[in-house]
Design a protein around this motif. Sequence first.
Motif, PDB file in Angstrom:
ATOM      1  N   ARG A  58      32.385  35.587  67.615  1.00 25.79           N
ATOM      2  CA  ARG A  58      33.420  36.784  67.419  1.00 25.79           C
ATOM      3  C   ARG A  58      32.562  38.715  66.638  1.00 25.79           C
ATOM      4  O   ARG A  58      33.093  39.544  67.683  1.00 25.79           O
ATOM      5  CB  ARG A  58      34.300  36.741  67.319  1.00 25.79           C
ATOM      6  N   VAL A 101      36.461  24.695  71.587  1.00 28.96           N
ATOM      7  CA  VAL A 101      37.876  24.868  71.881  1.00 28.96           C
ATOM      8  C   VAL A 101      38.459  24.267  70.296  1.00 28.96           C
ATOM      9  O   VAL A 101      40.601  24.571  70.670  1.00 28.96           O
ATOM     10  CB  VAL A 101      38.336  24.564  73.042  1.00 28.96           C
ATOM     11  N   SER A 143      39.599  29.229  66.568  1.00 30.20           N
ATOM     12  CA  SER A 143      39.782  29.278  68.092  1.00 30.20           C
ATOM     13  C   SER A 143      41.326  29.658  68.857  1.00 30.20           C
ATOM     14  O   SER A 143      40.930  30.458  70.210  1.00 30.20           O
ATOM     15  CB  SER A 143      38.949  28.420  69.516  1.00 30.20           C
ATOM     16  N   TRP A 186      38.897  36.304  71.589  1.00 30.20           N
ATOM     17  CA  TRP A 186      38.070  36.046  72.720  1.00 30.20           C
ATOM     18  C   TRP A 186      38.284  37.224  73.806  1.00 30.20           C
ATOM     19  O   TRP A 186      37.856  37.127  74.560  1.00 30.20           O
ATOM     20  CB  TRP A 186      38.034  34.866  73.164  1.00 30.20           C
ATOM     21  N   LEU A 245      34.910  37.803  75.443  1.00 36.30           N
ATOM     22  CA  LEU A 245      33.645  36.835  76.105  1.00 36.30           C
ATOM     23  C   LEU A 245      34.301  36.946  77.607  1.00 36.30           C
ATOM     24  O   LEU A 245      35.099  36.813  78.026  1.00 36.30           O
ATOM     25  CB  LEU A 245      34.063  35.320  74.947  1.00 36.30           C
ATOM     26  N   VAL A 295      31.333  31.738  80.193  1.00 34.08           N
ATOM     27  CA  VAL A 295      30.163  30.481  79.487  1.00 34.08           C
ATOM     28  C   VAL A 295      29.030  29.995  80.493  1.00 34.08           C
ATOM     29  O   VAL A 295      30.244  29.503  81.839  1.00 34.08           O
ATOM     30  CB  VAL A 295      31.359  29.324  78.573  1.00 34.08           C
ATOM     31  N   ALA A 314      39.696  24.851  78.022  1.00 33.11           N
ATOM     32  CA  ALA A 314      38.516  25.924  77.429  1.00 33.11           C
ATOM     33  C   ALA A 314      39.612  27.239  78.109  1.00 33.11           C
ATOM     34  O   ALA A 314      38.689  28.166  78.024  1.00 33.11           O
ATOM     35  CB  ALA A 314      37.196  25.381  78.501  1.00 33.11           C
ATOM     36  N   LEU A 325      39.641  30.147  75.942  1.00 31.89           N
ATOM     37  CA  LEU A 325      39.110  30.915  76.085  1.00 31.89           C
ATOM     38  C   LEU A 325      39.017  32.505  77.225  1.00 31.89           C
ATOM     39  O   LEU A 325      39.004  33.456  76.925  1.00 31.89           O
ATOM     40  CB  LEU A 325      37.242  30.486  75.971  1.00 31.89           C
ATOM     41  N   CYS A 381      38.058  32.899  79.740  1.00 33.09           N
ATOM     42  CA  CYS A 381      36.961  33.423  79.894  1.00 33.09           C
ATOM     43  C   CYS A 381      36.546  32.853  81.564  1.00 33.09           C
ATOM     44  O   CYS A 381      37.084  31.442  82.005  1.00 33.09           O
ATOM     45  CB  CYS A 381      35.474  33.814  79.268  1.00 33.09           C
TER      46      CYS A 381
END
Length: 525
Positions: A254, A272, A277, A283, A286, A289, A304, A308, A310
């Motif tokens: 971060r 996660v 998180s 995020w 991001l 991954v 995830a 996230l 992403c």
Amino acid sequence: MPPTTTPSTSRLPDGTALTRLADIVRARAQVSPTARAMTTAAGAATFAELDELSSRIAHRLVSEGVRPGDRVAYIGRNSPEFLAVLYGAAKAGAVATAVNVLLAPAEVTWILDDAAPRAVFLGAEDQHHRPAVQASTARPLVVSAAPEDLTAWTADVPATDPAADGGGDEPALILYSSGTTGNPKGVVLSGHNMARALAAVQDLLELDDTSVAMAPIPFFHISGLGLALVATLVGAELITFTPAGPEDLVATLRERRVSHAVVVPTVLQRLVEMPQSQEPGAWEHLRYVIYGAAPMPTPLLRRAIDVLGCKFVQSYGLTESSGGVTILTHEDHLAGLERPHLLTSCGRALGSVRLRVVDPVLGSDVAPGERGEIWIGGDHVMSGYWRNAEATDAAMSGAWLRTGDIGVLDAEGYLYVVDRLKDMLVSGGENVYPAEVERVLVEHPDVAECAVVAMPSPTWGEVPAALVVRRPGSAVDADALVAWARERMAHFKCPKVVEFTDQLPRNASGKVLKRAIRIAPVPTA
């Protein structure tokens, strides 16, 4: 379905095709000299600093008698000095050789005897390898790559580029295989090999000069080095220090505004679940991954993606193929939420790669969905093993690389890696793939990890035997694990003997050394 489309080769910032490794840092230093190339726990280095130091190293190497084609080795951890030596060796026309810092002294000496480098650089934290280097019959020049020592060693030479490197078809890198079945082999890669490989990474991961990549993968591995090279190529910042734990990892990702992170699924699971998180906007930077080492379980992927937000990708490749040759794209991951078997695939071939699954005895392609040896063709494939024609002949069939991996290529072009060919055993005329048995055993809640090997049998020829590491506090016994396996797979695949250990034997790269596993056979009546 066609292979995943990627450019045929990497391009420098001015649009010309990449052919030589040193051109990566030369071109980037011209375009973004003051941008950060690498950030470590000790500080940061710019692209101009990396370029200047590599030119000074090249001049000093030439003054020490290093000539085009000579090998220059580096033994050390990820650092700006590592890349400066690699690019400096290239500018001098030498072949950079990266050596695993985790190897035992005798292993280091063996590799240096094989590569016969004219010079060996030791990283700041790896000076203890000096006796092993000095024991080599190559009698190389030994140089400390600690920042202050390297600065002093290059102080009296010009910062201009000697530009002694040749064409892209000449050897540029030698990376040594992990040697799970014997002495390691030196994989020879050319500039053209790496240019093809970097093109795929650059395009499919959307890396550019706004990216911040974090990958604590050692540069002496092709995956770590490939990411480092493509980061320089596109002008991305590379963060190389390793966080101390999950909390530190979250904070680093971060605070450093990381856009591309390399993690394994077990670490992702912990990441996660952490309260930090879940915070809004945690995020926002991001974008990708990248993971490997194990398939992504569907529940974890769902979680995830939700946390996230992403993209997720994974790949399959070898050092001998200059790294990744397939990719399971983010779109494939999304499809895998409805078709979970896709998440056990390593994706489809990159556009510049040819894949075959071949009967290892007949040498003919098997039908889609059938098992065989994975063969790779294309410009990613190595030129051979260093000074080892016998091993090269065994690994190559014409222009095809025989990977030694057993896999399945389905009708849609997705590749599934089943096991290593050398690990397959034949029990009562039936093929048994240890990796398949291992996957069933590790699903047991009391099993931390395991390794399955062949055991001689007077009745069946060979039978599977398992060496198991229990989870802390577990007292699961052999009978319970055999019963677990029998409920989930054909009986001929189930282990006939189970033994327990505190840890599996591994080599310096972390791979399980199955040849070191000894399990006593059950006495026959």
